[in-house]
Write a protein that holds these residues in place. Structure first.
Motif, PDB file in Angstrom:
ATOM      1  N   LEU A   1       9.075 -12.621  28.714  1.00 34.06           N
ATOM      2  CA  LEU A   1       8.696 -11.211  28.736  1.00 34.06           C
ATOM      3  C   LEU A   1       9.703 -10.311  29.444  1.00 34.06           C
ATOM      4  O   LEU A   1       9.523  -9.108  29.512  1.00 34.06           O
ATOM      5  CB  LEU A   1       7.325 -11.040  29.392  1.00 34.06           C
ATOM      6  CG  LEU A   1       6.117 -11.573  28.622  1.00 34.06           C
ATOM      7  CD1 LEU A   1       4.828 -11.271  29.380  1.00 34.06           C
ATOM      8  CD2 LEU A   1       6.048 -11.015  27.214  1.00 34.06           C
ATOM      9  N   ALA A   2      10.763 -10.888  30.018  1.00 36.57           N
ATOM     10  CA  ALA A   2      11.773 -10.091  30.723  1.00 36.57           C
ATOM     11  C   ALA A   2      13.160 -10.448  30.200  1.00 36.57           C
ATOM     12  O   ALA A   2      13.356 -11.467  29.528  1.00 36.57           O
ATOM     13  CB  ALA A   2      11.690 -10.336  32.225  1.00 36.57           C
TER      14      ALA A   2
ATOM     15  N   GLU B   1       4.741  -6.317  29.828  1.00 39.89           N
ATOM     16  CA  GLU B   1       4.996  -6.878  31.153  1.00 39.89           C
ATOM     17  C   GLU B   1       3.893  -6.387  32.095  1.00 39.89           C
ATOM     18  O   GLU B   1       3.777  -5.191  32.342  1.00 39.89           O
ATOM     19  CB  GLU B   1       6.377  -6.424  31.649  1.00 39.89           C
ATOM     20  CG  GLU B   1       7.128  -7.487  32.440  1.00 39.89           C
ATOM     21  CD  GLU B   1       6.429  -7.833  33.737  1.00 39.89           C
ATOM     22  OE1 GLU B   1       5.940  -6.932  34.437  1.00 39.89           O
ATOM     23  OE2 GLU B   1       6.358  -9.029  34.070  1.00 39.89           O
TER      24      GLU B   1
ATOM     25  N   HIS C   1      12.577 -14.845  37.984  1.00 38.18           N
ATOM     26  CA  HIS C   1      11.329 -14.245  38.452  1.00 38.18           C
ATOM     27  C   HIS C   1      10.723 -15.150  39.507  1.00 38.18           C
ATOM     28  O   HIS C   1      10.318 -16.268  39.211  1.00 38.18           O
ATOM     29  CB  HIS C   1      10.370 -14.081  37.263  1.00 38.18           C
ATOM     30  CG  HIS C   1       9.120 -13.338  37.571  1.00 38.18           C
ATOM     31  ND1 HIS C   1       8.135 -13.144  36.617  1.00 38.18           N
ATOM     32  CD2 HIS C   1       8.670 -12.720  38.681  1.00 38.18           C
ATOM     33  CE1 HIS C   1       7.139 -12.447  37.151  1.00 38.18           C
ATOM     34  NE2 HIS C   1       7.442 -12.192  38.407  1.00 38.18           N
TER      35      HIS C   1
END
Length: 319
Positions: free
Chosen positions: A266-267, A73, A215
């Motif tokens: 990625l999260a 990240e 995000h």
């Protein structure tokens, strides 16, 4: 629109010109005389969007190394002392100031002279997660002056502005191949222009203009194409939303006919799934393109952006 445009500072006003000439100290030095491998220009990029520009514009004339490895990240990147010392060996360092505080610090400590700051090649703006101005409050993550949003690469038009500046910088750093860099830059800018048109056409007529994402990285994209971004958290993808914010999003979803809650590869998708469960919505991926992994919906910037477009069209009810 959930956006307030910043008035560029005096320092930013001449930034494009300064960035384009930042490498004049090495303009008379061939790539083979400095840190390059096998006569290639050695470029260190901070993370994927900068790496992609260097590779597309430099092609066979450059050797590109990224500080952020696939799957990491970017916001949370930590730089080792060894990486900091090696930065000074690069012919060119390409980064985006304020996105990764660890990189900003490493660039400063390394003493490297040939630096291109992508944030200086366009105008940064501030984008709130929910239509209220939270710039003064901050979001738990330092994104520069007045809470500016660094995610400029998600707007193809702004990414093209940065590409032109990077191309000019590579021409200065390696004048022997300047003609190739200029040609490659032109080709890339043309492709980005075509992508911009695809987004305009694809999102011009939709049942809804509002999308919810974990995000809040898509403020530039939303502004460019007339959409409304509703972020669960701020620009920090790991920030925990308040119960009040979750309740507010439930109301937004009902009012604006939202069908989908987007998350990124990625999260964690935990918060997105929780909101989707509470509101009866679907979940899907909207990739902020901070890195390419096996989980990415495409092998490069253009493929992932087109996947984002398809996912947005589906969620917004494109007609």
């Amino acid at each position: 629109m959930n956006v307030r445009r910043l008035i560029p500072s005096a320092a930013l006003a001449g930034a494009v010109a300064l960035a384009a000439t930042a490498l004049t100290a090495c303009s008379g030095t061939a790539a083979g005389d400095s840190g390059g491998t096998d006569g290639k220009l050695a470029v260190t990029a901070s993370f994927y969007p900068m790496q992609f520009l260097a590779e597309q514009i430099g092609k066979d004339h450059v050797k590109v190394d990224s500080l952020t490895k696939p799957g990491v990240e970017p916001h949370d990147l930590e730089i080792t002392p060894r990486q900091t010392s090696r930065l000074a060996e690069a012919d060119v360092v390409l980064y985006l100031k304020t996105l990764q505080p660890a990189v900003d610090k490493a660039v400063e400590q390394s003493g490297v002279k040939n630096v291109v700051d992508a944030a200086a090649l366009t105008t940064l703006e501030t984008h709130s997660a929910d239509g209220h101005d939270h710039a003064a409050e901050g979001d738990g993550h330092d994104h520069g002056e007045a809470g500016t949003d660094p995610h400029v690469w998600l707007d193809p038009a702004k990414y093209a502005e940065i590409a032109r500046g990077v191309g000019a910088a590579l021409e200065k750093a390696d004048p022997d191949h300047a003609a190739d860099y200029k040609k490659n830059t032109g080709e890339l800018v043309t492709k980005l222009g075509a992508l911009d048109t695809e987004f305009k056409d694809g999102l011009g007529n939709t049942a809804s203009k509002t999308f919810i994402t974990t995000h809040s990285a898509f403020g530039y994209l939303a502004e460019r194409y007339g959409l409304d971004q509703e972020g669960i958290s701020g620009v920090d993808p790991e920030a925990e939303p308040s119960p009040a914010r979750m309740k507010e999003l439930q109301a937004v979803a009902k009012k604006d006919n939202v069908t989908t809650v987007f998350f990124e590869a990625l999260a964690s998708d935990k918060t997105a799934k929780a909101l989707a469960h509470d509101t009866g919505l679907k979940t899907d991926v909207l990739d902020p393109l901070e890195g390419i992994t096996d989980k990415s919906q495409g092998a490069d910037y253009f493929e992932v952006m087109r996947s984002n477009l398809k996912n947005l069209q589906k969620a917004l009810g494109s007609k």
